[in-house]
Enzyme design. Structure first.
Site, short mmCIF file in Angstrom:
data_model
loop_
_atom_site.label_atom_id
_atom_site.label_comp_id
_atom_site.label_asym_id
_atom_site.label_seq_id
_atom_site.Cartn_x
_atom_site.Cartn_y
_atom_site.Cartn_z
CE1 TYR C 128 -12.32 -35.38 48.67
CE2 TYR C 128 -13.74 -33.47 48.65
CZ TYR C 128 -13.31 -34.64 48.08
OH TYR C 128 -13.90 -35.08 46.91
CE LYS C 156 -14.00 -38.61 49.74
NZ LYS C 156 -14.87 -37.83 48.85
#
Lengths: 297, 297, 297, 297
Positions: C128, C156
């Site tokens: 992330y 992500k």
């Protein structure tokens, strides 16, 4: 549209032949205009005499075959105005103006600055959003107010912030007539396809103008397959050629080095930068070969 | 030593009488020198013609009564050199040079820049560490290398980073002869008492030169009670007078406004800044009264 | 995929009914999965007991109808591992891990951290990238090394840096199997069309899941006209609904407030944030009406 | 007062003997208190169970010989409160609280957070200004408001911003009773001599507590010659010992490594950091010898 690099022999002497060569090279590639004295053009590193000479030479050489935009960003109001007037006299079509970049201005100060300077410039004005170097962005509210300045005709966004670019695109849809140009070349396809951008001012177009023109045209005609192919080449170029050096100067060094390898112009750089040495030059050569750009247009 | 504000009538016209008045005011206050064309002097906002005129007028007016240091920081190598030569011709004693501030230079590039430019300047050089505006500090390693450049005679540190200042002080103790000057005026006492600093270049010395001179002298003679008293006044001045406006420009605006209230010179400011309006001016007046500076030297 | 907001009654008490309502709402909208305990889910502001309860309730309610991804980012290695094991036990499909965010880690330290923690988590891992909050990005070189960790299945990217995203896309094309998800919802269309992204984790999908699902699907089938239409709605939503408050918390506040107006769940927020007061709530209501989202799916 | 390092055997296991040894070492050095679970104590990297155990062990070992302050900074309100209650139960004298550090809070949000959390903590509270890691400072206006919270008894400033520290000193002079502690050890002398600080929370006091105690005492009794001598040693320690590693983690690594070399406790570090390897350890050893600290108190 390439942000033209400034071919130099020494820190205060143009590579005149290289400049002519470069201009013919990008015009032959089909570019829609030339932006001189931008970040890629090392404008801030150049003395005023040389900046003036450059503007004259470029306008003369281009001779109306494409519009010439002149970067006039400066920390001093009067120097920006003086350069703008010189550009108008030399036959340029527009000037490009960022926020003054030594002092950190607040947005109300930036807006007042724009209100004062824009009417004095004597040419159509593109705003130039470059917060990583100027420390100050054109906030959306400031842009919205600037839409009412009749002399302002567009914005070049080099922030790399795609969310911002989309909001600018939304803003401009409400006020047609402004042009939206995007700086980072990896964002050209996105910007044209989805943000309503009208073009790019992309450093790589110095080197491979045709590639960027074709990418732009494919995006305009919504030819997604072709866009994907050309976009992938641009992303690869950025991820290799501009990643040779280790400092923030790597992009300009990479472009100038590549132009020199291809025999287009000298790769001398004005301080505080300097050209790549041989090991980096060899890497650039290899990347150019991989990209099929050793003798491409 | 005050970083002299530049009294202006308009963006490209000096307040000549105000400039003379200001020079006599600070000289009467006992300052050890004048630093013109620094950040407080709005150098970056001034056109070159005016910068040159300012240097000439200051040198002529000072007439050897104190050394004149001239800020030559620029993004363009050749403009810095040109201004340095002009300063030498006008009779200045030294130049002050920060890192070029548009492009973000890496430390090896900054060092190479120094190696190239310093020998060309023709005057002794002070380095000027101002990373909040130039984006690039003089790292300790770069400073250490610069100690070997014979033309460099000192450093003015405006980083506000006291840890850095102490390390610079340590560095200089090993190489006597360099001068260490501190920018933020709240740090003058600390710097002289504990970091081995040789003085300050403090904006407030435009307004109340005697206060800063006395603080410096008290620190030099280790008169802690007097230092504490004067230092508290400086801290109060900074916490009130410089906190009137809401933007980064508040310090310069506050000083110019206070000088104008005291009748010393005009408070016009070159874009991108502008003078305080009446409500802020009224606050400045009140702070001046509270500080006992409405008519102090 | 929505980064699920965490419906709360008080700072340490879930809005259980609201949570169930919200889950059914987004599942009905066709989302491909749920990401709980992300930034939008206020994970960092929630006590551990509540985080554990939330994971259990979500997994139970979803009951296999869609994968559940659980944010386990923490400053403490052992707390991340503990939460990951809890998520595995509750039936989650994957965990999502950013860089530890109190200390500023260097890239070699981040890589060593990944090498140590990833094999201990017991579930597939999404990285992330959220440098604006964690202070530390996953540099491309670190990502390249992480491609060799078999437990890592994707990334992500919430940096908003489209140039970075395109380079990640290029990296992943060389190593198929990794998923690339994009955080900022204005970048969903760009990312899917041009960067090879496999989806988005977009805050607005809490509110209008169908809109984001349709945009994603239109992008996948290269239906540019439909993409442009839906993308324009997303850009407008971002430019209005998320611009109500003046602080960095405006996005989460806007989403929670809108969900509350639509009767889906409570808009209580854990400190350091708090829900909008009535004037902002009224603005949100008006924007929702303008966007046709007062009762949309 | 040392911000106590946390001696570890593994990432979730205390070096119990080392902890006892370290506590006796600093108490023997005459420190005025112990601050556990601060930045230097790697608090954010430790699991909660271990944090609780550490607080208990330290309070038990210190047994009233000096006050124990416990860092409770957390992103989650309820975890801060829980740790504060645990600290109160274990016999700690105060807690230390920074701004929550994942989300970026605005100053009004920070003030509201303080108003909510401070009354719930059950112990006197020191605020902890650490913007380089938390991203958010305590602005002077927020501090001014916090002066009215009766439970708040002081502030530890680790910003390194001496101008800010002087303004805080000015603020506190108007409201006696608050304690002002300074974090960076190079600023201890300045802060006590000139900013009205009441002490320091200095990492080096883990290693050489006597040095810092003597420096503090010399500053209190205005013995400038002795201050200069001891301050120079501190500046040298910072400029050598903390400059061994190349990352932000160098300070904590240097202290732990030095403690290990001196046989006081283990130098294991919780992720995302790791102890120095042999080459760096050798440099630390050499610096310790040069500083005369190989077996000093």
């Amino acid at each position: 549209m390439p942000p033209l690099v400034t071919p130099l022999r020494e820190r205060d002497r143009l590579d005149v032949a290289g400049l002519e060569h470069l201009i013919e090279h990008v015009l032959a590639g089909g570019v829609a205009g030339l932006f001189v004295l931008g970040t890629t053009g090392e404008a801030a590193s150049l003395g005023y005499r040389l900046r003036y000479e450059l503007v004259e030479r470029v306008c003369k050489q281009v001779a109306g075959r494409a519009p010439v935009l002149v970067g006039i960003t400066d920390t001093a109001f009067v120097e920006s105005v003086r350069l703008a007037h010189h550009a108008a006299g030399a036959g340029a079509q527009a000037v490009v103006l960022s926020s003054p970049y030594y002092h950190t201005v607040a947005q109300p100060e930036l807006w007042e600055y724009l209100r004062h300077i824009v009417p004095e410039l004597g040419l159509p004005v593109f705003l130039y959003n470059m917060p990583s170097l100027t420390k100050v962005p054109f906030a959306l509210d400031t842009l919205r107010r600037a839409l009412d300045l009749p002399e302002v005709v567009g914005i070049k966004d080099s922030s790399g912030d795609m969310g911002y670019l989309h909001q600018v695109g939304r803003l401009l849809r409400e006020r047609p007539g402004w042009a939206l140009l995007v700086g980072p070349e990896e964002l050209l396809a996105d910007a044209v396809l989805l943000a309503g951008a009208h073009g790019g001012v992309n450093g790589g177009a110095n080197l491979a103008p045709r590639l960027y023109v074709e990418l732009y045209e494919a995006a305009v005609r919504r030819d997604l397959a072709r866009v994907a192919e050309l976009h992938a080449r641009v992303v690869r170029l950025v991820g290799t050629l501009y990643a040779v050096g280790q400092h923030g100067s790597a992009v300009i060094k990479g472009i100038k080095c590549a132009l020199s390898i291809r025999g287009i112009c000298d790769d001398f750089m004005a301080e505080p930068f300097h050209r790549f040495r041989e090991p980096e030059r060899e890497q650039v050569r290899r990347h150019l070969a991989d990209l099929g750009l050793l003798d491409a247009r």
